[in-house]
Scaffold this motif. Sequence first.
Motif, PDB file in Angstrom:
ATOM      1  N   LYS A  77      17.020   3.344   6.437  1.00 54.20           N
ATOM      2  CA  LYS A  77      16.626   2.001   6.880  1.00 54.20           C
ATOM      3  C   LYS A  77      15.269   1.973   7.586  1.00 54.20           C
ATOM      4  N   PRO A  78      14.229   2.469   6.947  1.00 49.80           N
ATOM      5  CA  PRO A  78      12.907   2.471   7.566  1.00 49.80           C
ATOM      6  C   PRO A  78      12.301   1.073   7.641  1.00 49.80           C
ATOM      7  N   THR A  79      11.516   0.844   8.673  1.00 49.38           N
ATOM      8  CA  THR A  79      10.802  -0.424   8.803  1.00 49.38           C
ATOM      9  C   THR A  79       9.509  -0.414   8.006  1.00 49.38           C
ATOM     10  N   ALA A 146      -6.807   2.924   8.263  1.00 54.77           N
ATOM     11  CA  ALA A 146      -6.713   1.751   9.133  1.00 54.77           C
ATOM     12  C   ALA A 146      -5.288   1.469   9.596  1.00 54.77           C
ATOM     13  N   LEU A 147      -4.317   2.236   9.092  1.00 53.85           N
ATOM     14  CA  LEU A 147      -2.914   2.009   9.452  1.00 53.85           C
ATOM     15  C   LEU A 147      -2.686   2.345  10.922  1.00 53.85           C
ATOM     16  N   ARG A 148      -2.046   1.459  11.637  1.00 55.62           N
ATOM     17  CA  ARG A 148      -1.794   1.674  13.060  1.00 55.62           C
ATOM     18  C   ARG A 148      -0.309   1.723  13.401  1.00 55.62           C
ATOM     19  N   GLU A 149       0.542   1.264  12.497  1.00 54.47           N
ATOM     20  CA  GLU A 149       1.965   1.205  12.802  1.00 54.47           C
ATOM     21  C   GLU A 149       2.669   2.518  12.459  1.00 54.47           C
ATOM     22  N   HIS A 173       1.243   9.115  13.049  1.00 59.72           N
ATOM     23  CA  HIS A 173       2.133   7.946  12.972  1.00 59.72           C
ATOM     24  C   HIS A 173       3.547   8.316  12.534  1.00 59.72           C
ATOM     25  N   ILE A 174       3.815   9.614  12.362  1.00 60.53           N
ATOM     26  CA  ILE A 174       5.110  10.065  11.843  1.00 60.53           C
ATOM     27  C   ILE A 174       5.944  10.652  12.979  1.00 60.53           C
TER      28      ILE A 174
END
Length: 221
Positions: A77-79, A146-149, A173-174
């Motif tokens: 269930k990843p966001t 550019a990914l920040r989440e 980010h992981i």
Amino acid sequence: MPAHPYTLAEPRVCAALTRMFAAAARDDETAARSRSIQPDRRGSLTAQELADASQEIYMPISADGGKLLYNLIRATKPTCVVEFGTSYGISTLHLAAAVRDNGTGQVITTEMSRTKAASARTTFAATGLDDVITVLEGDALQTLAALREPVDFLFLDGWKDLCLPVLELLEPHIAPGTLVVADDVVLPSLGPYLDYVRDTANGYHSVTFPVDDGLEISCRL
């Protein structure tokens, strides 16, 4: 009992996958017609040139590999699901179907070929899954920078020599417990990546899943 959501069986999704898998079955024939991507020339091409030369080739995950991806997404269930290498969107549809059935999440996918990106967007709209998919067109090492989440699930199926650089780019980010999956473990060009994730000193516990050309499933420690 109420029906459980299973988007892979939805007629529009099923038809799209059937059509694309049938086209992908002709990949060897298509590749043979293109002299520009013969093995003796690949080393002299840039990633963009190789993407342009391969724009008619699907290079998909296998049907069973797609089912495995679907199950992994349903279970974890990843966001935020990130995919390196959309191609025509076969694997992306499996990821997005699972996200849709989970009732939460988004798929961010990358593609360097303009032709493939345009075709994939058309397919995603036709299947009704475009609202959970974002296609980043261009060099993944630039678009994903550019990914920040947080990245909650990572699937690597672009050019194999770029899988390790993409992983290293996204590692900040992981979080621990996140699954990272790479396709085609039989390809020599994936060797540096496999050496990296199979060494627990680098922060992963890795196992090879024997489906088609092999999937490497690594858990961030």
